[in-house]
Design a protein around this motif. Sequence first.
Motif, PDB file in Angstrom:
ATOM      1  N   ALA A  22       0.800  -1.220   0.000  1.00  0.00           N
ATOM      2  CA  ALA A  22       0.000   0.000   0.000  1.00  0.00           C
ATOM      3  C   ALA A  22       0.833   1.271   0.000  1.00  0.00           C
ATOM      4  N   THR A  23       1.926   1.241  -0.731  1.00  0.00           N
ATOM      5  CA  THR A  23       2.745   2.453  -0.915  1.00  0.00           C
ATOM      6  C   THR A  23       3.214   2.502  -2.364  1.00  0.00           C
ATOM      7  N   PRO A  24       3.496   3.694  -2.883  1.00  0.00           N
ATOM      8  CA  PRO A  24       4.055   3.787  -4.243  1.00  0.00           C
ATOM      9  C   PRO A  24       5.361   3.012  -4.376  1.00  0.00           C
ATOM     10  N   GLU A  25       6.149   3.010  -3.312  1.00  0.00           N
ATOM     11  CA  GLU A  25       7.428   2.299  -3.344  1.00  0.00           C
ATOM     12  C   GLU A  25       7.226   0.794  -3.492  1.00  0.00           C
ATOM     13  N   ALA A  26       6.184   0.269  -2.826  1.00  0.00           N
ATOM     14  CA  ALA A  26       5.887  -1.159  -2.934  1.00  0.00           C
ATOM     15  C   ALA A  26       5.509  -1.529  -4.362  1.00  0.00           C
ATOM     16  N   PHE A  27       4.728  -0.649  -5.010  1.00  0.00           N
ATOM     17  CA  PHE A  27       4.317  -0.933  -6.388  1.00  0.00           C
ATOM     18  C   PHE A  27       5.516  -0.884  -7.335  1.00  0.00           C
ATOM     19  N   ALA A  28       6.394   0.054  -7.120  1.00  0.00           N
ATOM     20  CA  ALA A  28       7.591   0.150  -7.961  1.00  0.00           C
ATOM     21  C   ALA A  28       8.496  -1.059  -7.762  1.00  0.00           C
ATOM     22  N   ARG A  29       8.521  -1.564  -6.537  1.00  0.00           N
ATOM     23  CA  ARG A  29       9.401  -2.677  -6.198  1.00  0.00           C
ATOM     24  C   ARG A  29       8.827  -4.017  -6.643  1.00  0.00           C
ATOM     25  N   SER A  30       7.514  -4.187  -6.447  1.00  0.00           N
ATOM     26  CA  SER A  30       6.898  -5.484  -6.735  1.00  0.00           C
ATOM     27  C   SER A  30       5.466  -5.293  -7.223  1.00  0.00           C
ATOM     28  N   PRO A  31       5.288  -4.857  -8.475  1.00  0.00           N
ATOM     29  CA  PRO A  31       3.938  -4.612  -8.992  1.00  0.00           C
ATOM     30  C   PRO A  31       3.058  -5.855  -8.973  1.00  0.00           C
ATOM     31  N   ARG A  32       3.645  -7.023  -9.174  1.00  0.00           N
ATOM     32  CA  ARG A  32       2.826  -8.242  -9.194  1.00  0.00           C
ATOM     33  C   ARG A  32       2.193  -8.502  -7.830  1.00  0.00           C
ATOM     34  N   LEU A  33       2.956  -8.354  -6.766  1.00  0.00           N
ATOM     35  CA  LEU A  33       2.426  -8.569  -5.418  1.00  0.00           C
ATOM     36  C   LEU A  33       1.306  -7.579  -5.118  1.00  0.00           C
ATOM     37  N   VAL A  34       1.525  -6.308  -5.461  1.00  0.00           N
ATOM     38  CA  VAL A  34       0.519  -5.278  -5.195  1.00  0.00           C
ATOM     39  C   VAL A  34      -0.730  -5.528  -6.038  1.00  0.00           C
TER      40      VAL A  34
END
Length: 238
Positions: free
Chosen positions: A40-52
């Motif tokens: 639930a952060t932009p950084e998480a999406f940049a790091r692991s879009p599949r998980l998000v």
Amino acid sequence: MNEFPNIVVLTGAGISAESGLETFRGSDGTWNKYKVEDVATPEAFARSPRLVNDFYNKRRRDALKASPNKAHFALAALQKHFTESFVLVTQNVDDLHERAGSTNVLHMHGRLNQVLCLSCHKKSEWLTDVTETSVCPHCHAKASLRPDIVWFGEIPYYMEKIENALSRADIFAAIGTSGLVYPAAGFVNLARLSGAECLEINLAANPHSYTLFDEVISGPATKTVPEFAQKLIEKYQH
């Protein structure tokens, strides 16, 4: 002059819980199964879009299977009665309010049934799973779609509209939300400054409830919200 009071209602996860959608901060809530920083952060999406994407795909599927409950329908009836003097703000990302008949709902945290393109910055309705290869319907860019969800560290939507509505409110009701997280936590204070009557309607009262709200109503949303709505409609029946 408006013959009706200006009413602002804020809803949270508690209103959708009886439709089978998990609350986030309850003992079995969604956030107890995931780390915020992982999904639930932009950084998480940049790091692991599949998980998000997988996380929000499941939530989207769950929301599509859920149905509005009596509380959602009661607020739709309230809006129909008070029309332009009624503003519905929700922290929820499901569309149960709309499916119950509410219109112009201010989704301050975004919507599960929309995606946002990082290339053209346009939003699109999206009812199926999002993958890393999904194509934007507007600009046709690949791998550019993200959930249209306001993540931690991002600014909620419609804040100016919400604050303007609160500054004119005669009645403010917080329904199914702890009100512990800002900016929503500050809404009751804005409403109080405008002289609004403030009510909390929740499954159980919070420790701070009685110092912030003029009236605290506890119980299941499917019982308390219809009673609240009917009482207001009868009071201002013309």
